[in-house]
Structure formats: structure tokens, C-alpha cells
Design a protein around this motif. Structure first.
Motif, PDB file in Angstrom:
ATOM      1  N   SER A   1      15.561   0.664 -13.053  1.00 14.91           N
ATOM      2  CA  SER A   1      16.714   0.316 -12.233  1.00 14.91           C
ATOM      3  C   SER A   1      16.256  -0.262 -10.900  1.00 14.91           C
ATOM      4  O   SER A   1      15.150   0.006 -10.437  1.00 14.91           O
ATOM      5  N   ASP A   2      17.129  -1.100 -10.301  1.00 17.29           N
ATOM      6  CA  ASP A   2      16.753  -1.702  -9.030  1.00 17.29           C
ATOM      7  C   ASP A   2      17.792  -1.400  -7.969  1.00 17.29           C
ATOM      8  O   ASP A   2      18.863  -0.889  -8.267  1.00 17.29           O
ATOM      9  N   LEU A   3      17.453  -1.709  -6.707  1.00 18.42           N
ATOM     10  CA  LEU A   3      18.359  -1.458  -5.604  1.00 18.42           C
ATOM     11  C   LEU A   3      18.092  -2.477  -4.520  1.00 18.42           C
ATOM     12  O   LEU A   3      16.992  -3.010  -4.390  1.00 18.42           O
ATOM     13  N   TRP A   4      19.154  -2.771  -3.756  1.00 15.75           N
ATOM     14  CA  TRP A   4      19.014  -3.585  -2.560  1.00 15.75           C
ATOM     15  C   TRP A   4      18.621  -2.679  -1.405  1.00 15.75           C
ATOM     16  O   TRP A   4      19.190  -1.597  -1.251  1.00 15.75           O
ATOM     17  N   ALA A   5      17.676  -3.098  -0.630  1.00 13.83           N
ATOM     18  CA  ALA A   5      17.210  -2.251   0.459  1.00 13.83           C
ATOM     19  C   ALA A   5      17.108  -3.081   1.741  1.00 13.83           C
ATOM     20  O   ALA A   5      16.798  -4.278   1.709  1.00 13.83           O
ATOM     21  N   MET A   6      17.375  -2.417   2.877  1.00 14.60           N
ATOM     22  CA  MET A   6      17.125  -3.001   4.200  1.00 14.60           C
ATOM     23  C   MET A   6      15.927  -2.266   4.791  1.00 14.60           C
ATOM     24  O   MET A   6      15.939  -1.028   4.898  1.00 14.60           O
ATOM     25  N   VAL A   7      14.884  -3.000   5.166  1.00 14.42           N
ATOM     26  CA  VAL A   7      13.615  -2.419   5.578  1.00 14.42           C
ATOM     27  C   VAL A   7      13.385  -2.718   7.060  1.00 14.42           C
ATOM     28  O   VAL A   7      13.552  -3.857   7.513  1.00 14.42           O
ATOM     29  N   SER A   8      13.048  -1.656   7.773  1.00 14.33           N
ATOM     30  CA  SER A   8      12.535  -1.793   9.147  1.00 14.33           C
ATOM     31  C   SER A   8      11.076  -1.344   9.118  1.00 14.33           C
ATOM     32  O   SER A   8      10.786  -0.220   8.684  1.00 14.33           O
ATOM     33  N   ALA A   9      10.160  -2.219   9.549  1.00 12.39           N
ATOM     34  CA  ALA A   9       8.733  -1.938   9.386  1.00 12.39           C
ATOM     35  C   ALA A   9       8.010  -2.046  10.724  1.00 12.39           C
ATOM     36  O   ALA A   9       8.395  -2.831  11.609  1.00 12.39           O
ATOM     37  N   ARG A  10       6.950  -1.230  10.863  1.00 13.08           N
ATOM     38  CA  ARG A  10       6.097  -1.252  12.040  1.00 13.08           C
ATOM     39  C   ARG A  10       4.632  -1.209  11.584  1.00 13.08           C
ATOM     40  O   ARG A  10       4.292  -0.462  10.667  1.00 13.08           O
ATOM     41  N   ARG A  11       3.796  -1.993  12.255  1.00  4.56           N
ATOM     42  CA  ARG A  11       2.369  -1.963  11.951  1.00  4.56           C
ATOM     43  C   ARG A  11       1.699  -0.970  12.899  1.00  4.56           C
ATOM     44  O   ARG A  11       1.971  -0.977  14.102  1.00  4.56           O
ATOM     45  N   PHE A  12       0.826  -0.108  12.384  1.00  2.00           N
ATOM     46  CA  PHE A  12       0.157   0.885  13.223  1.00  2.00           C
ATOM     47  C   PHE A  12      -1.119   1.338  12.516  1.00  2.00           C
ATOM     48  O   PHE A  12      -1.386   0.954  11.369  1.00  2.00           O
ATOM     49  N   ARG A  13      -1.896   2.101  13.215  1.00  3.42           N
ATOM     50  CA  ARG A  13      -3.133   2.652  12.672  1.00  3.42           C
ATOM     51  C   ARG A  13      -2.846   3.991  12.064  1.00  3.42           C
ATOM     52  O   ARG A  13      -2.298   4.873  12.720  1.00  3.42           O
ATOM     53  N   PHE A  14      -3.206   4.166  10.839  1.00  2.00           N
ATOM     54  CA  PHE A  14      -2.958   5.426  10.141  1.00  2.00           C
ATOM     55  C   PHE A  14      -4.276   5.893   9.546  1.00  2.00           C
ATOM     56  O   PHE A  14      -4.831   5.254   8.639  1.00  2.00           O
ATOM     57  N   ARG A  15      -4.810   6.985  10.132  1.00  2.00           N
ATOM     58  CA  ARG A  15      -6.051   7.585   9.651  1.00  2.00           C
ATOM     59  C   ARG A  15      -7.195   6.571   9.609  1.00  2.00           C
ATOM     60  O   ARG A  15      -7.920   6.432   8.631  1.00  2.00           O
ATOM     61  N   GLY A  16      -7.239   5.796  10.669  1.00  2.00           N
ATOM     62  CA  GLY A  16      -8.346   4.884  10.835  1.00  2.00           C
ATOM     63  C   GLY A  16      -8.178   3.554  10.137  1.00  2.00           C
ATOM     64  O   GLY A  16      -9.088   2.725  10.192  1.00  2.00           O
ATOM     65  N   GLU A  17      -7.043   3.299   9.505  1.00  2.00           N
ATOM     66  CA  GLU A  17      -6.861   2.033   8.803  1.00  2.00           C
ATOM     67  C   GLU A  17      -5.570   1.387   9.262  1.00  2.00           C
ATOM     68  O   GLU A  17      -4.639   2.044   9.726  1.00  2.00           O
ATOM     69  N   SER A  18      -5.508   0.046   9.112  1.00  2.00           N
ATOM     70  CA  SER A  18      -4.310  -0.702   9.466  1.00  2.00           C
ATOM     71  C   SER A  18      -3.256  -0.474   8.393  1.00  2.00           C
ATOM     72  O   SER A  18      -3.492  -0.730   7.208  1.00  2.00           O
ATOM     73  N   ALA A  19      -2.096   0.032   8.803  1.00  2.00           N
ATOM     74  CA  ALA A  19      -1.066   0.411   7.833  1.00  2.00           C
ATOM     75  C   ALA A  19       0.290  -0.079   8.314  1.00  2.00           C
ATOM     76  O   ALA A  19       0.456  -0.564   9.445  1.00  2.00           O
ATOM     77  N   MET A  20       1.266   0.052   7.430  1.00  2.00           N
ATOM     78  CA  MET A  20       2.640  -0.333   7.747  1.00  2.00           C
ATOM     79  C   MET A  20       3.557   0.847   7.442  1.00  2.00           C
ATOM     80  O   MET A  20       3.504   1.425   6.349  1.00  2.00           O
ATOM     81  N   LEU A  21       4.370   1.220   8.432  1.00  2.00           N
ATOM     82  CA  LEU A  21       5.381   2.259   8.261  1.00  2.00           C
ATOM     83  C   LEU A  21       6.713   1.561   7.985  1.00  2.00           C
ATOM     84  O   LEU A  21       7.190   0.764   8.804  1.00  2.00           O
ATOM     85  N   ALA A  22       7.290   1.830   6.819  1.00  2.00           N
ATOM     86  CA  ALA A  22       8.545   1.190   6.415  1.00  2.00           C
ATOM     87  C   ALA A  22       9.644   2.228   6.340  1.00  2.00           C
ATOM     88  O   ALA A  22       9.496   3.267   5.680  1.00  2.00           O
TER      89      ALA A  22
END
Length: 786
Positions: free
Chosen positions: A199-220
Motif C-alpha cells: 500500500s502507498d500513501l501521500w506524505a509531506m516531509v520536513s527534513a533537516r541535515r545534521f550530524r548523527f553519530r559521526g556521520e552526515s544524516a537527514m532527519l525527516a
């Protein structure tokens, strides 16, 4: 960092799921109501009021906990009306350190996981996902995200990639591009996501780039907007459909808002009002349209009110001196009425238009224009042809009825009365007279059908009524009745046509009687067939008895002869003994003769006993049809032995090929009947008079569950065109020589019904006949004897 409690409630307020932190503070089991959990908590005030605030989306602060913290319930709306609660506490709650609501990869991603978890926990009540920017590896998720996608958290973190959850994998690249363009942040990004279940869904995403445990990550942060998208698509489809419907209407339509500005129209209205298509546009004032219509030639000069109204002048005061009749006699009245109004206007070319104004709830209105020229002409034609119609009714070969619901008057045509033998002078068109003529048993049905027509349950009906003729006979009338609506759309009349179908009804009764007679004859035929089959089985049993008598006649005769000889010699020895003349050699001869005779009698009496026992078992099997376990080879030999007289008389040879110890759990009587009928069929039909042949019986096991038995002869064979008839009852080619036509029919019924098997025929002229039987080794226990 304090751990957060999470819980999910359905639309009715029942608990679906809660983590250990939530249960440690508020308790609860699946199915418990939210207000009950709040009422049971000592730190909660008015439980009902707190539950209402949470459902309204407002947080609720509980009393301070013993550890010094102040727990707060933070609500969030879930999918399908669900409620997701986050229990946050600035103090410490006694929970295990791993019950944080997150699953991270401390060992895999470094020792800075605590910083990332604190960033994610700021929005714990909504679905959050942390992915590695380089390859999209899922590094952390929270419980709402797991619920949104329907996956367990430990099956996602470190084991799946973000690309797995995009309907189009290119969407993630588009999100990363927007993230780069937004200097590490993006809001309101809409995309299609998919769940593991498809199944699928429509989503609205707010994302931020940050460092997570020493790596470049994205919080969505993900919001499910599927419901909104479905609503938008439905509205878009609805407007498309509305536009298509308006342009497809035969009526002209214009809709105005409360400020008397045009907001909707179709092309037909420009044709009927004589306007150019460019004369109408969105928010065109009503007064401007009125002036444009007045300038045209469709209705003639002075046909539109008001004659001239400035665009900025309120319509409420315009045309105050014009009467209501004048306002409703033109295509565009001075002021639309506050209620529904309908009127007509004639164009210069004679075209008649019907106008209808309907107010809208927001203060606007809709006006429709309908070309009723043909309808008005048709009405005039109907009025002109009414007399002709009445004459046609009189001349019709069907009776006509008319029931006026407004007056209650019932009218029946002269032909209707003529079908009952009454003349025009005897017609009494009243409901009471109709009630006297219809048979009482049909009166209730007729009234029921009339009520259904009046109540709109049916629009038309058809049924047969019976009436009493003037001479006393019964007339069957096929009645067809319909509803007739008035100009206002209300039912005002029921019209019916009546046809005399007495001859047809009588013919159907005769056909029904003939069918019953045929069915009765068929039942008698089946009973006769059953009796014949039973007689055939008894005849086979009689043949068995005859065979028994012939077979045991020889050993019994020999025993009787030996007994007679012993008795005679014993009498002579006794005579010599009594006379004193008995000699030693004579006595020795007597003893030798007695020994031989006794041995001969014992052998033949034993032979007779064996024959009697064998024939007795076969006779019992055929008579009782009881189930038992038997050896197939021995039983075939016993059956053939019982038929030995008939086989020897015909001088046929017999061969049996069957392995020993092939045990059958079934009905030996049924098998005996089958073999007897097949042998007798060969003797009677398979050979020409004086011709000698060979009868072969072979049997073998097929797999673990079936037995195959083949019976064959080398006689004249059966033509191919008769193969489909040999198993039919009463079919025989030797009717005049004793054939009943039931032998193979009995074989077929026993094999398919009693033995639960199947039978096949293989034969050709001059090539003999073979019957192949397949049946289970163990007869099904739930099958009653045939």
C-alpha cells in the motif's frame, strides 16, 4: 535524558498499543478506554475534561511525579482518526534504559547517538526517520514512524534503505536536491511513499541535515496527507464532472453568487438567449447580461427588465415600479425571487422557453432555460387527438381501465364489459361493482398490487385476474397496469389493459395435467425397472442354485452308490453268519470292499460339503450384500465354480490370472453379481450357436488403494456404434432369445454405486469384448449398500 512514553488509541478512544514507559505511568491494557486510564491516575484531575482536551489536540499536564518531574501528555492525530499520545517527563522515570521509543545503531554509527536521539525526541509524537545521506541507510526511527509504515522497528534500523520506501526511487534524489538548495533544510515536500505490504500513501516531509553519530544524516518528519490528497482529487474530479455535465445538458444554465455575479454557465444558455459565447465571463454582472440580452433580437425590444441598470447600482432597488407579473414575463427578471419561480417566455421565432429560478443557500441563485416548444406542441396535439384516442379505446381488442386517484373514480371500457358478457347499458363503473365481479380469492392480490403501484413500490405490474362472466363461467384476464404522473410529478392515475387469456390458461392446465401424467408414467416405469432388476438378480440366484444342484449331484450319487453297496454286502454277510456258512475269504473280501467304499464315500461327501459351503457363501453374499474382507482370487474361483454348469454346457474354457492374497474389504455379493452377469452376457450374446471360446478373468492391484479387474472373451464383439448404449437399461440385441437388457445396466450400477468404481468397454466386431473395472480395495464406509 528521560525516556518518553508512547501510546496509540483508536477513533473510539480504546487503547491499541503502549510502550513500557507509558504503561509504567498510566498502566493500561489493549482495549482500555482513555478516560478510564486518566481517571485511575492519582495525578490527573477531571479525567473526562482531560480526555476531551487531548482529542481536541491540546496537551494535558499531569500533577508532579514523586521523582520531581511534571509529566505531560502531548496528542497527535494518527491515520483513520487514531490518537497518538506522547508522555514526556522532565524528571526521571524508572524504566529500562532501552525503552526510549527509539532503536539506534550505537555500535555501528559511533558514540554520538545520544545527541541525535535528543534532537529526534523534540518531535517524538510525529513519525521521525533518520537516514544516512550517503546511501539512505535507515539509522533510527521512532514508534509513530513504525506505526505509519506498519513495520517493527528492529526490522528497519540498519536493515533497510530509504529508497525501499519511495514509490519512485527518484523522489529521494529530488528531496536531497531540495535539501541542498535549502541550505540543509526543506519543508512542505510532498511525495508518494510505500509500505512493505504494497500500500502507498501521500506524505509531506520536513527534513533537516545534521550530524548523527559521526556521520552526515537527514532527519525527516513525515506527515500522512493521503486523506487530503484523496479529497483534493475527488474535488478536482467533481468539478471536471460538473463542467462536463453542464456542457452536456440540453438546458441552459447560469449560476450567480449573492453579489449577482456570474460564477457558472454552459454553452446552451448562449444559444437560447441569443448571446455570443464571449458575452459571458466569470463574475460578469447580472445587469450587464440583461442589457446584452435586450440588445439582441431573440426576444424583441423591451422584453428584458430592467432596460438599463448601471453596473454599480444595487439590484435591490431596480425596477421597483414594475409589477411581479412583468418581472416574471421576461427572460431576465428585474430581481430574482427569493423562492422557486417558474415561467415561460416566447422568442421572436416562436420558440417557447421555460425558465426556472432556484435560490442558493449562500444568497445566490441558479436560473435554467429549457426549450419546451416540442412539449407544448405535443400537448396541443394531445388535446386535439383526445377524441380520437377515446374512439380508439372503444375499437381496441383489449379492455382498458382507468382509476383516478384524485376523485376515486373507476372507469372500465366497453370492451372490458363485453369480455364479461355485458352490454353498454349494463356497465356500472364503480369499485363496488368491480368487487362483485372479481373472484374473492383474487381480490386481495389485486388490491395488494394496486397498493404497491400507489406507494411507488413498482412502476408497472402484470398478473392474471379471474372474473365471473354473466353466464356464470370464469374469465381469466391478463392485467397490465402502470402509474401515470401528472405535470407536477405526482401520481394521479393508474391505467391498465386487460386481455382475455382464458383459452391460454385452459391450454396450460391441460399441458400441466399431461406433464403430471407423464411424470406418473415415468415413476411407474422406474418402479417396473427396479422390479425387473430384482427379478434379474433372483434369476441369477436361481441359476446359482441350479449349478449347486448339478455340481453336488455327482459326489452325492457316488456316496449313495457306495452306501448301497455296503448295505447289500452287509446283508449277505449277516445272512451267512447267521446260517453258520460264513467263510474266512468271504469275510476278508467284505472288509476290503467296506474299506474302499467308506474311503470313496468320505471323499465324495467331503467334496459335496466343500461345494455346498462355497455356494452357500456366494448365495449369502448375493442375498444379503453384507460387507466383509475376502480373498479376490479364491472368490473369483468360487463364482466361476458356481457357473460351471453353464460354462461346461457351452463348452467354453476359463482362465484366471489373479495373485494370491489380494484382499478386498468390500461387498463380495456385488462382485459376484458383476462376474455372473458378465459371464452370462458372454454365453448369451458373445458367441454364435455351437461356437466355443475362452473366458479370461485377470486382476491386479493398482497402487495401494485400487484394484483393476479385466473380464474378456474372444467372441463376436460389439460394434462401435453400440458402445454408448450397452449400459442403458432394457437395451439388448437378443430380445427374442431371452435377453432382458438389464445385465450390463446392473453391472454398471453396481460398479459405479456399490463398488464406488468405474467401468470401461473395449470391443470391436470379431475381436471379442473386454470390460475393465477399477474400484477401491477398501469400500468407503459412508456409502450405504446399493
Amino acid at each position: 535524558m528521560a525516556a518518553a512514553g508512547l501510546a496509540r488509541f483508536d477513533a473510539d478512544g480504546h487503547l491499541i498499543w503502549a510502550n513500557a514507559v507509558f504503561r509504567a505511568s498510566l498502566g493500561g491494557c489493549p482495549g482500555d478506554r482513555l478516560d478510564a486510564l486518566l481517571a485511575a491516575h492519582p495525578a490527573c484531575g477531571d479525567a473526562a475534561s482531560a480526555a476531551d482536551r487531548l482529542r481536541a489536540g491540546r496537551p494535558v499536564a499531569l500533577a508532579a511525579s514523586p521523582g520531581g518531574g511534571r509529566p505531560t501528555l502531548i496528542p497527535a492525530e494518527g491515520e483513520g482518526g487514531e490518537l497518538v499520545l506522547t508522555l514526556a517527563d522532565d524528571g526521571a522515570l524508572a524504566v529500562p534504559p532501552d525503552e526510549t521509543g527509539f532503536i539506534g545503531l550505537e555500535d555501528l554509527l559511533g558514540d554520538r547517538a545520544g545527541e541525535a536521539e535528543r534532537a529526534i525526541m523534540q518531535a517524538i509524537a510525529v513519525p521521525l526517520v533518520v537516514t544516512r545521506l550517503s546511501d539512505g541507510l535507515v539509522m533510527a526511527v521512532n514508534q509513530p514512524a513504525g506505526l505509519l509504515f506498519g513495520v517493527p522497528l528492529d526490522a528497519v534500523v540498519g536493515r533497510s534503505f530509504a529508497s525501499d520506501y519511495y514509490t519512485d526511487p527518484a523522489e529521494r534524489e529530488r528531496l536531497l536536491t531540495a535539501l541542498r538548495d535549502g541550505a540543509g533544510s526543506v519543508d512542505g515536500f510532498e511525495t508518494r511513499l510505500c509500505r512493505p505490504d504494497g500500500s502507498d500513501l501521500w506524505a509531506m516531509v520536513s527534513a533537516r541535515r545534521f550530524r548523527f553519530r559521526g556521520e552526515s544524516a537527514m532527519l525527516a518528519c513525515i506527515s500522512d496527507i493521503s486523506a487530503r490528497k484523496r479529497t483534493e482529487q475527488a474535488l478536482e474530479a467533481q468539478w471536471d464532472q460538473t463542467r462536463a455535465v453542464l456542457n452536456g445538458l440540453g438546458q441552459g444554465v447560469m449560476a450567480f453568487d449573492r453579489a449577482l455575479r456570474l460564477v457558472a454557465w454552459n454553452g446552451r444558455v448562449t444559444e437560447l438567449l441569443g448571446l455570443e459565447p464571449e458575452a459571458l465571463g466569470y463574475h460578469t454582472p447580472y445587469a450587464a447580461i440583461a442589457r446584452r440580452v435586450a440588445q439582441g433580437l431573440a426576444f424583441g425590444p423591451g422584453s428584458v427588465c430592467p432596460a438599463a441598470v448601471p453596473d454599480d447600482q444595487p439590484m435591490e432597488g431596480a425596477g421597483a415600479g414594475a409589477g411581479a407579473s412583468a418581472a416574471l414575463g421576461v427572460p431576465l427578471p428585474v430581481r430574482p425571487a427569493p423562492d422557486d419561480r417558474a415561467w415561460e417566455c416566447t422568442r421572436s421565432d416562436g420558440q417557447v422557453l421555460e425558465f426556472l429560478i432556484r435560490p442558493l443557500p449562500d444568497g445566490g441563485f441558479v436560473v435554467t432555460y429549457t426549450d419546451v416548444t416540442e412539449r407544448r406542441n405535443a400537448e396541443r396535439e394531445i388535446i386535439a387527438s383526445r377524441e380520437l384516442f377515446e374512439l380508439a379505446i372503444r375499437a381496441a381488442r383489449e379492455g382498458i381501465s382507468q382509476w383516478d386517484l384524485r376523485t376515486g373514480q373507476l372507469w372500465l371500457s366497453p370492451y372490458w364489459w363485453g369480455m364479461l358478457g355485458y352490454g353498454e347499458s349494463e356497465m356500472v363503473n364503480t369499485a363496488a361493482r368491480w368487487t362483485e365481479l372479481i373472484l374473492p380469492e383474487d381480490r386481495e392480490l389485486s388490491m395488494h398490487m394496486a397498493r404497491d403501484l400507489v406507494n411507488g413500490v413498482v412502476n408497472e405490474c402484470q398478473f392474471v385476474q379471474r372474473f365471473r362472466h354473466k353466464r356464470g363461467t370464469v374469465v381469466h384476464m391478463l392485467t397490465r397496469a402502470i402509474r401515470v404522473l401528472g405535470p407536477d410529478g405526482a401520481l394521479f392515475r393508474i391505467v391498465g389493459s386487460h386481455t382475455d387469456v382464458s383459452d391460454r390458461v385452459h391450454a396450460e392446465e391441460r399441458v400441466h395435467a399431461a406433464r403430471e401424467e407423464a411424470e406418473r408414467a415415468l415413476r411407474d416405469l422406474k418402479e417396473a425397472q427396479a422390479h425387473l432388476i430384482q427379478s434379474e438378480k433372483m434369476a441369477a440366484l436361481g441359476s446359482l442354485v441350479a449349478g449347486v444342484a448339478h455340481e453336488i449331484n455327482t459326489p452325492i450319487g457316488i456316496a449313495l452308490t457306495g452306501a448301497s453297496l455296503v448295505a447289500e454286502r452287509t446283508r449277505l454277510i449277516r445272512r451267512d453268519f447267521e446260517a453258520g456258512t460264513l467263510r474266512r475269504p468271504d469275510f476278508a473280501d467284505f472288509l476290503e470292499m467296506a474299506g474302499e467304499a467308506a474311503q470313496l464315500m468320505l471323499l465324495n461327501i467331503d467334496r459335496a460339503a466343500q461345494l455346498i459351503q462355497s455356494f452357500k457363501q456366494i448365495a449369502v453374499d448375493q442375498a444379503s450384500e453384507e460387507r466383509r474382507v475376502f480373498d479376490l482370487r479364491d472368490y473369483i474361483d468360487e463364482v466361476l465354480r458356481s457357473l460351471g454348469v453353464r460354462i461346461k454346457r457351452a463348452a467354453h474354457g476359463v482362465e484366471v490370472d489373479c495373485p494370491a492374497d489380494l484382499l478386498i474389504d468390500g461387498y463380495p455379493g456385488a462382485l459376484s453379481q458383476v462376474l455372473t452377469n458378465l459371464v452370462m452376457n458372454s454365453i448369451i450374446h458373445g458367441y454364435a450357436p455351437g461356437q466355443h471360446g475362452l473366458l479370461r478373468v485377470s486382476a491386479r492391484g493398482v497402487g495401494a488403494d485400487e484394484v483393476e479387474l479385466i473380464y474378456a472373451d474372444d467372441g463376436r464383439g460389439i460394434p462401435a456404434e453400440l458402445h454408448g448404449k450397452v449400459f442403458e437399461p432394457f437395451f439388448t440385441t437378443s430380445r427374442g432369445t431371452g435377453g432382458s437388457g438389464l445385465g450390463l445396466n446392473i453391472v454398471y450400477n453396481i460398479v459405479t454405486r456399490k463398488l464406488r468404481g468405474r467401468i470401461a468397454l473395449d470391443s470391436a466386431p470379431g475381436r471379442g469384448t473386454a470390460f475393465t473395472l477399477r474400484f477401491p480395495r477398501v469400500a468407503p464406509a459412508d456409502r450405504a449398500p446399493a
